[in-house]
Structure formats: structure tokens, C-alpha cells
Scaffold this motif. Structure first.
Motif, PDB file in Angstrom:
ATOM      1  N   MET A 111      31.185  92.804  -2.055  1.00 10.33           N
ATOM      2  CA  MET A 111      31.504  93.191  -3.416  1.00 10.33           C
ATOM      3  C   MET A 111      31.665  94.714  -3.488  1.00 10.33           C
ATOM      4  SD  MET A 111      29.514  92.150  -6.849  1.00 10.33           S
ATOM      5  CE  MET A 111      29.009  93.503  -7.857  1.00 10.33           C
ATOM      6  N   LYS A 112      32.699  95.144  -4.150  1.00  3.42           N
ATOM      7  CA  LYS A 112      32.972  96.560  -4.287  1.00  3.42           C
ATOM      8  C   LYS A 112      32.084  97.146  -5.378  1.00  3.42           C
ATOM      9  CE  LYS A 112      37.706  95.613  -3.103  1.00  3.42           C
ATOM     10  NZ  LYS A 112      39.020  95.358  -3.629  1.00  3.42           N
ATOM     11  N   LYS A 113      31.504  98.308  -5.079  1.00  2.77           N
ATOM     12  CA  LYS A 113      30.664  98.948  -6.098  1.00  2.77           C
ATOM     13  C   LYS A 113      31.515  99.876  -6.953  1.00  2.77           C
ATOM     14  CE  LYS A 113      29.176 102.938  -3.496  1.00  2.77           C
ATOM     15  NZ  LYS A 113      28.181 103.924  -3.334  1.00  2.77           N
ATOM     16  N   PRO A 114      31.161 100.024  -8.245  1.00  3.61           N
ATOM     17  CA  PRO A 114      31.931 100.922  -9.114  1.00  3.61           C
ATOM     18  C   PRO A 114      31.839 102.371  -8.642  1.00  3.61           C
ATOM     19  CG  PRO A 114      30.459  99.528 -10.401  1.00  3.61           C
ATOM     20  CD  PRO A 114      30.096  99.327  -8.962  1.00  3.61           C
ATOM     21  N   VAL A 115      32.920 103.087  -8.813  1.00  2.91           N
ATOM     22  CA  VAL A 115      32.960 104.513  -8.511  1.00  2.91           C
ATOM     23  C   VAL A 115      33.033 105.217  -9.864  1.00  2.91           C
ATOM     24  CG1 VAL A 115      34.270 106.352  -7.378  1.00  2.91           C
ATOM     25  CG2 VAL A 115      34.079 104.099  -6.284  1.00  2.91           C
ATOM     26  N   LEU A 116      31.902 105.791 -10.264  1.00  2.00           N
ATOM     27  CA  LEU A 116      31.805 106.339 -11.613  1.00  2.00           C
ATOM     28  C   LEU A 116      32.709 107.547 -11.849  1.00  2.00           C
ATOM     29  CD1 LEU A 116      27.993 105.872 -12.276  1.00  2.00           C
ATOM     30  CD2 LEU A 116      29.908 104.480 -13.071  1.00  2.00           C
ATOM     31  N   SER A 117      33.067 108.254 -10.783  1.00  2.00           N
ATOM     32  CA  SER A 117      33.981 109.391 -10.958  1.00  2.00           C
ATOM     33  C   SER A 117      35.362 108.923 -11.416  1.00  2.00           C
ATOM     34  CB  SER A 117      34.082 110.219  -9.681  1.00  2.00           C
ATOM     35  OG  SER A 117      34.526 109.427  -8.599  1.00  2.00           O
ATOM     36  N   THR A 118      35.611 107.621 -11.350  1.00  2.00           N
ATOM     37  CA  THR A 118      36.871 107.063 -11.853  1.00  2.00           C
ATOM     38  C   THR A 118      37.062 107.414 -13.324  1.00  2.00           C
ATOM     39  OG1 THR A 118      36.780 105.259 -10.256  1.00  2.00           O
ATOM     40  CG2 THR A 118      38.186 104.918 -12.185  1.00  2.00           C
ATOM     41  N   LEU A 119      35.975 107.465 -14.080  1.00  2.00           N
ATOM     42  CA  LEU A 119      36.072 107.797 -15.501  1.00  2.00           C
ATOM     43  C   LEU A 119      36.643 109.197 -15.712  1.00  2.00           C
ATOM     44  CD1 LEU A 119      32.690 106.273 -16.649  1.00  2.00           C
ATOM     45  CD2 LEU A 119      34.976 105.398 -17.160  1.00  2.00           C
ATOM     46  N   LYS A 120      36.206 110.150 -14.884  1.00  2.00           N
ATOM     47  CA  LYS A 120      36.736 111.520 -14.999  1.00  2.00           C
ATOM     48  C   LYS A 120      38.191 111.560 -14.556  1.00  2.00           C
ATOM     49  CE  LYS A 120      36.067 116.305 -13.824  1.00  2.00           C
ATOM     50  NZ  LYS A 120      35.315 117.189 -14.647  1.00  2.00           N
ATOM     51  N   ILE A 121      38.525 110.839 -13.502  1.00  2.00           N
ATOM     52  CA  ILE A 121      39.899 110.801 -12.999  1.00  2.00           C
ATOM     53  C   ILE A 121      40.834 110.241 -14.066  1.00  2.00           C
ATOM     54  CG2 ILE A 121      41.384 109.606 -11.323  1.00  2.00           C
ATOM     55  CD1 ILE A 121      39.792 112.048 -10.174  1.00  2.00           C
ATOM     56  N   LEU A 122      40.433 109.163 -14.712  1.00  2.00           N
ATOM     57  CA  LEU A 122      41.266 108.579 -15.769  1.00  2.00           C
ATOM     58  C   LEU A 122      41.439 109.542 -16.927  1.00  2.00           C
ATOM     59  CD1 LEU A 122      39.951 104.903 -15.793  1.00  2.00           C
ATOM     60  CD2 LEU A 122      42.149 105.729 -14.900  1.00  2.00           C
ATOM     61  N   MET A 123      40.345 110.265 -17.274  1.00  2.00           N
ATOM     62  CA  MET A 123      40.463 111.234 -18.356  1.00  2.00           C
ATOM     63  C   MET A 123      41.437 112.347 -17.972  1.00  2.00           C
ATOM     64  SD  MET A 123      37.780 113.714 -20.237  1.00  2.00           S
ATOM     65  CE  MET A 123      37.996 114.887 -18.922  1.00  2.00           C
ATOM     66  N   GLU A 124      41.336 112.842 -16.759  1.00  2.00           N
ATOM     67  CA  GLU A 124      42.248 113.896 -16.309  1.00  2.00           C
ATOM     68  C   GLU A 124      43.695 113.408 -16.341  1.00  2.00           C
ATOM     69  OE1 GLU A 124      40.928 115.493 -12.571  1.00  2.00           O
ATOM     70  OE2 GLU A 124      39.083 116.265 -13.451  1.00  2.00           O
ATOM     71  N   LYS A 125      43.902 112.156 -15.984  1.00  2.00           N
ATOM     72  CA  LYS A 125      45.261 111.603 -16.001  1.00  2.00           C
ATOM     73  C   LYS A 125      45.788 111.493 -17.432  1.00  2.00           C
ATOM     74  CE  LYS A 125      48.672 109.895 -13.513  1.00  2.00           C
ATOM     75  NZ  LYS A 125      49.459 110.751 -12.629  1.00  2.00           N
ATOM     76  N   THR A 126      44.924 111.143 -18.381  1.00  2.00           N
ATOM     77  CA  THR A 126      45.395 111.051 -19.770  1.00  2.00           C
ATOM     78  C   THR A 126      45.823 112.412 -20.308  1.00  2.00           C
ATOM     79  OG1 THR A 126      43.253 111.337 -20.870  1.00  2.00           O
ATOM     80  CG2 THR A 126      43.894 109.088 -20.302  1.00  2.00           C
ATOM     81  N   PHE A 127      45.197 113.479 -19.799  1.00  2.00           N
ATOM     82  CA  PHE A 127      45.569 114.832 -20.207  1.00  2.00           C
ATOM     83  C   PHE A 127      46.680 115.404 -19.325  1.00  2.00           C
ATOM     84  CE2 PHE A 127      41.252 115.097 -22.198  1.00  2.00           C
ATOM     85  CZ  PHE A 127      41.681 115.382 -23.477  1.00  2.00           C
ATOM     86  N   ASN A 128      47.118 114.615 -18.336  1.00  2.00           N
ATOM     87  CA  ASN A 128      48.154 115.057 -17.399  1.00  2.00           C
ATOM     88  C   ASN A 128      47.739 116.351 -16.692  1.00  2.00           C
ATOM     89  OD1 ASN A 128      50.542 114.519 -16.080  1.00  2.00           O
ATOM     90  ND2 ASN A 128      51.778 115.721 -17.503  1.00  2.00           N
ATOM     91  N   SER A 129      46.455 116.432 -16.346  1.00  2.00           N
ATOM     92  CA  SER A 129      45.918 117.606 -15.661  1.00  2.00           C
ATOM     93  C   SER A 129      46.481 117.707 -14.255  1.00  2.00           C
ATOM     94  CB  SER A 129      44.392 117.518 -15.580  1.00  2.00           C
ATOM     95  OG  SER A 129      43.824 117.440 -16.859  1.00  2.00           O
ATOM     96  N   ASP A 130      46.435 118.905 -13.720  1.00  2.00           N
ATOM     97  CA  ASP A 130      46.852 119.097 -12.334  1.00  2.00           C
ATOM     98  C   ASP A 130      45.934 118.322 -11.403  1.00  2.00           C
ATOM     99  OD1 ASP A 130      48.941 120.740 -12.995  1.00  2.00           O
ATOM    100  OD2 ASP A 130      47.963 122.601 -12.377  1.00  2.00           O
ATOM    101  N   ILE A 131      46.513 117.849 -10.328  1.00  2.00           N
ATOM    102  CA  ILE A 131      45.756 117.144  -9.297  1.00  2.00           C
ATOM    103  C   ILE A 131      45.084 118.203  -8.429  1.00  2.00           C
ATOM    104  CG2 ILE A 131      45.888 115.456  -7.422  1.00  2.00           C
ATOM    105  CD1 ILE A 131      46.838 114.444 -10.262  1.00  2.00           C
ATOM    106  N   ASP A 132      43.776 118.014  -8.172  1.00  2.00           N
ATOM    107  CA  ASP A 132      43.046 118.973  -7.358  1.00  2.00           C
ATOM    108  C   ASP A 132      42.143 118.227  -6.377  1.00  2.00           C
ATOM    109  OD1 ASP A 132      40.912 118.041  -8.871  1.00  2.00           O
ATOM    110  OD2 ASP A 132      40.702 119.875 -10.045  1.00  2.00           O
ATOM    111  N   GLU A 133      41.199 118.958  -5.778  1.00  2.00           N
ATOM    112  CA  GLU A 133      40.309 118.366  -4.772  1.00  2.00           C
ATOM    113  C   GLU A 133      39.524 117.176  -5.311  1.00  2.00           C
ATOM    114  OE1 GLU A 133      39.703 121.866  -5.650  1.00  2.00           O
ATOM    115  OE2 GLU A 133      41.386 122.303  -4.346  1.00  2.00           O
ATOM    116  N   SER A 134      39.223 117.190  -6.623  1.00  2.00           N
ATOM    117  CA  SER A 134      38.437 116.089  -7.179  1.00  2.00           C
ATOM    118  C   SER A 134      39.158 114.753  -7.010  1.00  2.00           C
ATOM    119  CB  SER A 134      38.086 116.343  -8.648  1.00  2.00           C
ATOM    120  OG  SER A 134      39.234 116.369  -9.459  1.00  2.00           O
TER     121      SER A 134
END
Length: 172
Positions: free
Chosen positions: A1-24
Motif C-alpha cells: 500500500m502506498k503511503k500518502p506524501v503530505l508535501s503533495t498538498l504544497k505542490i498542488l497549491m504551488e500549481k494552482t498559483f502557477n508558481s515556478d518549479i524549483d527544488e521542492s
């Protein structure tokens, strides 16, 4: 079973703002792979190094999110989920309050001073002022002795309201 990756929430938020892609994003891709998620574009993203070509990376990250069935089309929901996550992680850690409030203040500004996040904006400046000064004018009645309790109560109330009204998307 795959475990949730909580940083996904920040990634989705950054995508909604169309932020630049960085190391995160690269770190998130590696976390996803370690958690058992696999697809070709995720592997490509995990292997990207500087300098970043934002045009290509925006396209690649859109593909990655689509392949993982991660929906970021509802900006309000994505942001609320992320705010819930960061508040939940810092509510009992007074030493993180200023950092958490700084991030929430930025979200408020990015949303053109959205009322739902205005208290966080004001509390950030109140807390920041009280580090150096004995007085602040952002939050009525807040002082050095009670600012952390006010922040705790505000976080708790926001979290409770969120939980009562949640219409969350699944975290991958």
C-alpha cells in the motif's frame, strides 16, 4: 500500500498559483517514488537538475499530476487543504508560529487579501512586532504574554471550522 506524501498538498497549491518549479518539486517527485508511486514523467521530474526551463517543467508537472490523478482545478479547495495541513503541523509548536504565519500571510497576499486568511496576515505582523516591541497595533488586545495563546485559538478555530465543512480531495 502506498503511503500518502503530505508535501503533495504544497505542490498542488504551488500549481494552482502557477508558481515556478524549483527544488521542492524534484524532492516531492523523489518522495513520491519512495512512497511507491511510479510513472515515466515522475521519474523524469525526479531527475531534473538546474538550470530549470520553466516552460518545459510546467508542461512536465502538468503531465505528472494528471497521471497521478491529482486535481488542482479548485484553487480554493487546494489552498484550504494546504492551510489545514500547515496549521495541523504547527498548532502545538509555538516555536513554529511565526514561520507558519509568514506562509499564511503570503497566501493571503497572493489571494488579494482574501477575508478567509486575513486573520493570519494580521497575526503575523502582531507576532513579528512583539518580538522586538512591547506594542503592536495589528491585533486588538494582543501582547507578548498572550500572543501565542491568541494564535493557538485562531489556529484551533480555523481547523475546527475546516473539519466541520470539509470537502477534501484525497492526498496521494
Amino acid at each position: 500500500m502506498k503511503k500518502p506524501v503530505l508535501s503533495t498538498l504544497k505542490i498542488l497549491m504551488e500549481k494552482t498559483f502557477n508558481s515556478d518549479i524549483d527544488e521542492s518539486w524534484i524532492n516531492w517527485a523523489m518522495e513520491m517514488i519512495e512512497a511507491g508511486f511510479e510513472n515515466e514523467n515522475l521519474f523524469i521530474l525526479a531527475g531534473i537538475s538546474k538550470p530549470y526551463n520553466q516552460f518545459e517543467l510546467q508542461e512536465l508537472t502538468t503531465k505528472v499530476l494528471k497521471e497521478l490523478n491529482l486535481d488542482y482545478s479548485n484553487q480554493n479547495l487546494v489552498i484550504r487543504n494546504y492551510v489545514y495541513y500547515i496549521i495541523s503541523n504547527s498548532i502545538y509548536k509555538t516555536e513554529t508560529y511565526l514561520e507558519t504565519l509568514r506562509e499564511l500571510k503570503t497566501i493571503c497576499i497572493d489571494l488579494n487579501m482574501e477575508d478567509d486568511y486575513m486573520n493570519f496576515y494580521l497575526l503575523y505582523f502582531a507576532k513579528d512586532n512583539l518580538i522586538e516591541e512591547d506594542y503592536q497595533h495589528y491585533w486588538d488586545g494582543a501582547n507578548r504574554e498572550n500572543i501565542d495563546q491568541i494564535i493557538f485559538e485562531t489556529f484551533k478555530n480555523w481547523k475546527t471550522e475546516y473539519e466541520m465543512n470539509k470537502n477534501q480531495c484525497e492526498i496521494k
